[in-house]
Motif scaffolding. Structure first.
Motif, mmCIF file in Angstrom:
data_model
loop_
_atom_site.group_PDB
_atom_site.id
_atom_site.type_symbol
_atom_site.label_atom_id
_atom_site.label_comp_id
_atom_site.label_asym_id
_atom_site.label_seq_id
_atom_site.Cartn_x
_atom_site.Cartn_y
_atom_site.Cartn_z
ATOM 1 N N PHE A 1 0.844 -1.201 0.000
ATOM 2 C CA PHE A 1 0.000 0.000 0.000
ATOM 3 C C PHE A 1 0.881 1.253 0.000
ATOM 4 O O PHE A 1 0.602 2.228 -0.675
ATOM 5 C CB PHE A 1 -0.856 0.027 1.276
ATOM 6 N N TRP A 2 1.924 1.200 0.828
ATOM 7 C CA TRP A 2 2.774 2.384 0.997
ATOM 8 C C TRP A 2 3.321 2.855 -0.350
ATOM 9 O O TRP A 2 3.287 4.043 -0.670
ATOM 10 C CB TRP A 2 3.917 2.068 1.968
ATOM 11 N N HIS A 3 3.802 1.909 -1.129
ATOM 12 C CA HIS A 3 4.364 2.289 -2.440
ATOM 13 C C HIS A 3 3.279 2.808 -3.373
ATOM 14 O O HIS A 3 3.522 3.713 -4.174
ATOM 15 C CB HIS A 3 5.133 1.119 -3.061
ATOM 16 N N LEU A 4 2.093 2.243 -3.261
ATOM 17 C CA LEU A 4 0.999 2.735 -4.098
ATOM 18 C C LEU A 4 0.703 4.206 -3.763
ATOM 19 O O LEU A 4 0.580 5.055 -4.653
ATOM 20 C CB LEU A 4 -0.258 1.882 -3.863
ATOM 21 N N TYR A 5 0.620 4.496 -2.466
ATOM 22 C CA TYR A 5 0.353 5.881 -2.061
ATOM 23 C C TYR A 5 1.528 6.779 -2.486
ATOM 24 O O TYR A 5 1.327 7.869 -3.023
ATOM 25 C CB TYR A 5 0.138 5.975 -0.545
ATOM 26 N N ARG A 6 2.745 6.322 -2.229
ATOM 27 C CA ARG A 6 3.913 7.146 -2.542
ATOM 28 C C ARG A 6 3.967 7.432 -4.050
ATOM 29 O O ARG A 6 4.113 8.566 -4.489
ATOM 30 C CB ARG A 6 5.181 6.426 -2.075
ATOM 31 N N ASP A 7 3.780 6.388 -4.859
ATOM 32 C CA ASP A 7 3.857 6.578 -6.311
ATOM 33 C C ASP A 7 2.711 7.469 -6.797
ATOM 34 O O ASP A 7 2.899 8.332 -7.653
ATOM 35 C CB ASP A 7 3.799 5.225 -7.036
ATOM 36 N N GLY A 8 1.539 7.235 -6.243
ATOM 37 C CA GLY A 8 0.378 8.037 -6.638
ATOM 38 C C GLY A 8 0.599 9.511 -6.300
ATOM 39 O O GLY A 8 0.329 10.401 -7.112
ATOM 40 N N LEU A 9 1.114 9.763 -5.109
ATOM 41 C CA LEU A 9 1.320 11.155 -4.700
ATOM 42 C C LEU A 9 2.398 11.827 -5.550
ATOM 43 O O LEU A 9 2.277 13.002 -5.903
ATOM 44 C CB LEU A 9 1.687 11.222 -3.210
ATOM 45 N N GLN A 10 3.424 11.036 -5.888
ATOM 46 C CA GLN A 10 4.492 11.602 -6.736
ATOM 47 C C GLN A 10 3.948 12.011 -8.106
ATOM 48 O O GLN A 10 4.209 13.105 -8.593
ATOM 49 C CB GLN A 10 5.568 10.546 -6.941
#
Ligand code: GLC
Length: 555
Positions: free
Chosen positions: A469-478
Motif C-alpha cells: 500500500f505504501w508504495h501505491l500511495y507514494r507513487d500516486g502522490l508523486q
C-alpha cells in the motif's frame, strides 16, 4: 452504460493556493509514535516520523488535539487551549516539531475545538463555583430544569454520543441545581457563543498558535457553536444519536456561525499579508444538504470543509459517481475545492468497510481499498489520509471490552463499538507488539493492544515491498504532484460499463476503477502508469483501479 454528465469540465480560474490540491496526513498523535516509552504517542514521536511522511509525499499534517485534557474524548475535551498535555510533550517540543516540519516543507495544521471545552477547563470550574445567574455561567448554557423542583432537563435534546444532552449540577450548598448543555459527553460542556467573551478567547487561541508558526486549523464540529437562542424542544430528539450526524436543526448549523468563520478567515488573511504564508481553515462540517455545505466555503469563510460522503458510501460505482459529481457541482463557484476523505479517526477503516476484518487482510477489502486510494488521489481537490491508511491497516475489530476507551461505547451501555478499532497504535517494525511504536522495549505496552497480524503492515516491511500500500500511495502522490494533468481543473466522465467509473483529468490522464469482481476491457490501450493491482494490457481486473496517459482527443 453510464452516461457522461456534462459537468466540471472547466478549470477554475484562480491563483494557485497550496491548500487547493494539498494532501494532508492526519496524525492521531497518541497512536503515531511514542518517544518516551509510556505507550502513548507524543509530539517528539511525530517529529521523529516527519522524514517518513516527507518520503511518502504528503504536503502537510493535521495533528489531533494534544492540549492538556482529562482525555474523556481523547483530547476533544480541552482543559487549556494554549498548552501541551505533558503526556504529549511541552511547548518547547511543539516548537521543535514546527521548525522541523518547516525545514522539510511539511505544513502543520492543528485541531481546534471551539464548540465545547473540558469540564476541567478553568471557565467551567468557575461556572460551577459562581452559581446561577453569574457571568461565569453565561459562558456556557446553564438553565433551570423543568417540572417540579427542576427535575427535568430544560429541553429534550439528546447528546451525539448517547443519553440526554443536559446534566444537572450540585450547587455549592449541596442541593440539586441548574442543568448545563453538552452535545457530546457530560465532560464536554458546550460553550455559549452568544457571549462575546467566547469569541474573544478563541481569537486569542488562534493567534497564540499562529504566532508559533502553524499553517492552519482543522476545526472540530464547525457547524456547531451556536444553538437556537430559545433552546426549544426538538421534534426528533433522537436524530443525532441515531444517525451519528449533527442533524438537530436547533442545535447545529445556526446562521450566526458564518460570522465566526468570516472573522477567522480575516485573521488568517492578516497573517498571510504579513509573511506571505497562506493559512488554511478546514472545517468538520456536517450539514443536511450540499447547498448548506457550500455556504461554509464561500470565499470569505472556511477555505475548505471535509466532504464526508465517501466515508459512508457502499462499494458501488453508481454511488461513488453520484457522490463525486454532486460534490464537484456543489463546490463549483464557491472558490473552494472538494476535500476528499476515505478514512479518519471516527470511522471504520476502508479495508474493513470494503470487505475484510480482523486479520492481515490481503483479500477483497484490501484490493478495494487500494483502488479507492488511487481514485481519491486522481480526483480534483485535496485529500486527507488517515495514519495507517498508507499501510493498508484493517480495523482491529476484536479489541476486548475492557480496553475500549471511546466514550460512545460507554455512553451507549456497551452497545456501540465504533472508534477504538481505527485508533490502535501504528506498527513500525519487527514481528511483535509494540512493533517499534514505543521506544520502551521489554514490557512496553501501547495504550491499545496491537494484534499479531499488525506485523504484516509494519512500515519497515511496507517500505521494502514495492507491491505494498505504501508504495501505491507514494507513487500516486508523486505522479499527482508531477503531472500537469493533475493541475487545477475538473474531470470529464467517460462512458464505461455499469460497474466501472472512468474519467479524464486535464489533457488525457485517465483514471478507471472496476468496482466489479470480473475483468473488463481497459478504457485505454497500453500499460497503465500506475495500477492498484496487477494489470495486463487492455484489461482492468475486478476491484482494481489504474491510471493511463492517453491522447485526450481520442477519448
Ligand atoms: C469530532 C471529532 C470526534 C470528537 C467530536 C467531539 O467529530 O472528530 O473525534 O469526538 O468531534 O469533539
Amino acid at each position: 452504460m453510464l452516461t457522461a454528465p456534462a459537468d466540471n469540465g472547466l478549470p477554475l480560474r484562480v491563483a494557485h493556493h497550496w491548500w487547493r490540491d494539498a494532501v494532508i496526513y492526519q496524525v492521531y498523535v497518541r497512536s503515531f509514535l511514542d518517544s518516551t516509552g509510556d505507550g502513548i504517542g507524543d509530539l517528539a514521536g511525530v517529529r521523529a516520523g516527519l522524514p517518513y511522511l516527507k518520503k511518502l509525499g504528503v504536503d502537510g499534517i493535521w495533528l489531533s488535539p494534544f492540549y492538556p485534557s482529562p482525555q474523556h474524548d481523547h483530547g476533544y475535551d480541552v482543559a487549556d487551549y494554549c498548552d501541551v498535555d505533558p503526556v504529549f510533550g511541552d511547548l518547547a517540543e511543539f516548537d521543535l516539531l514546527v521548525a522541523a516540519a518547516r525545514r522539510l516543507g511539511v505544513k502543520v495544521l492543528l485541531d481546534i475545538v471551539p464548540n465545547h471545552c473540558s469540564s476541567e477547563h478553568v471557565w467551567f470550574r468557575e461556572a460551577l463555583a459562581a452559581g446561577p445567574g453569574s457571568a461565569a455561567r453565561a459562558r456556557f448554557h446553564f438553565a433551570d430544569g423543568r417540572g417540579p423542583d427542576g427535575e427535568e432537563p430544560p429541553n429534550n435534546w439528546r447528546a451525539m454520543f448517547g443519553g440526554p444532552a443536559w446534566s444537572r449540577v450540585v450547587e455549592e450548598d449541596g442541593t440539586p441545581g441548574q442543568w448545563y448543555l453538552h452535545m457530546f459527553t457530560p465532560e464536554q460542556p458546550d460553550l455559549n457563543w452568544r457571549n462575546p467573551e467566547v469569541g474573544a478567547h478563541f481569537e486569542h487561541v488562534l493567534r497564540f498558535w499562529l504566532d508559533r508558526g502553524v499553517d492552519g486549523f482543522r476545526i472540530d464540529v464547525a457547524a456547531g457553536l451556536f444553538k437556537h437562542p430559545a433552546l426549544p424542544d426538538s421534534p426528533d430528539p433522537e436524530a443525532d444519536e441515531r444517525t451519528r450526524d449533527s442533524v438537530n436543526p436547533l442545535a447545529w448549523n445556526q446562521p450566526e456561525v458564518h460570522d465566526v468563520w468570516r472573522h477567522w478567515r480575516a485573521i488568517c488573511e492578516e497573517y498571510a499579508a504579513k509573511d506571505g504564508r497562506e493559512r488554511l481553515l478546514v472545517g468538520e462540517v456536517s450539514v443536511p444538504t450540499p447547498r448548506e455545505h457550500a455556504l461554509y466555503v464561500r470565499p470569505d469563510e472556511l477555505h475548505q470543509a471535509f466532504f464526508f460522503d465517501l466515508l459512508g458510501a457502499p462499494w458501488d460505482a453508481d454511488a461513488f459517481q453520484k457522490i463525486i459529481s454532486g460534490a464537484m457541482q456543489d463546490i463549483a463557484g464557491t472558490g473552494s475545492t472538494v476535500t476528499w476523505v476515505l478514512n479518519n479517526h471516527d470511522q471504520v477503516r476502508t479495508v474493513t468497510r470494503y470487505g475484510e476484518s480482523g486479520t492481515g487482510g490481503s483479500g477483497l477489502g484490501s484490493a478495494r481499498a487500494r483502488a479507492a486510494a488511487l481514485l481519491m488521489m486522481a480526483l480534483p481537490g485535496s485529500a486527507y489520509i488517515y495514519q495507517g491508511e498508507e499501510l493498508g491497516l484493517p480495523e482491529v475489530v476484536d479489541l476486548p471490552d475492557d480496553v475500549l476507551t471511546d466514550p460512545i461505547f460507554r455512553r451507549t451501555g456497551s452497545r456501540k463499538r465504533i472508534r477504538d478499532g481505527c485508533r490502535v497504535p501504528l506498527p513500525w517494525s519487527g514481528h511483535a507488539s509494540p512493533f517499534g511504536f514505543t521506544s520502551g522495549t521489554e514490557g512496553a505496552r501501547p495504550w491499545l493492544p496491537q494484534p499479531e497480524w499488525f506485523a504484516e503492515h509494519a512500515t519497515d516491511r511496507a517500505l521494502a515491498d514495492t507491491r505494498s500500500f505504501w508504495h501505491l500511495y507514494r507513487d500516486g502522490l508523486q505522479l499527482r504532484r508531477g503531472l500537469p494533468q493533475f493541475a487545477e481543473g475538473g474531470l470529464r466522465w467517460l462512458e464505461s460499463p455499469p460497474e466501472v467509473l472512468a474519467f479524464v483529468r486535464g489533457d488525457g490522464l485517465v483514471c478507471a476503477v472496476n468496482f466489479g469482481t470480473g475483468p473488463v476491457p481497459a478504457p485505454v490501450a497500453g500499460t497503465p502508469l500506475l495500477a492498484s493491482g496487477p494489470c495486463a494490457d487492455g484489461v482492468l481486473p475486478g476491484s482494481t483501479a489504474a491510471w493511463w496517459i492517453s491522447d485526450s482527443a481520442a477519448l
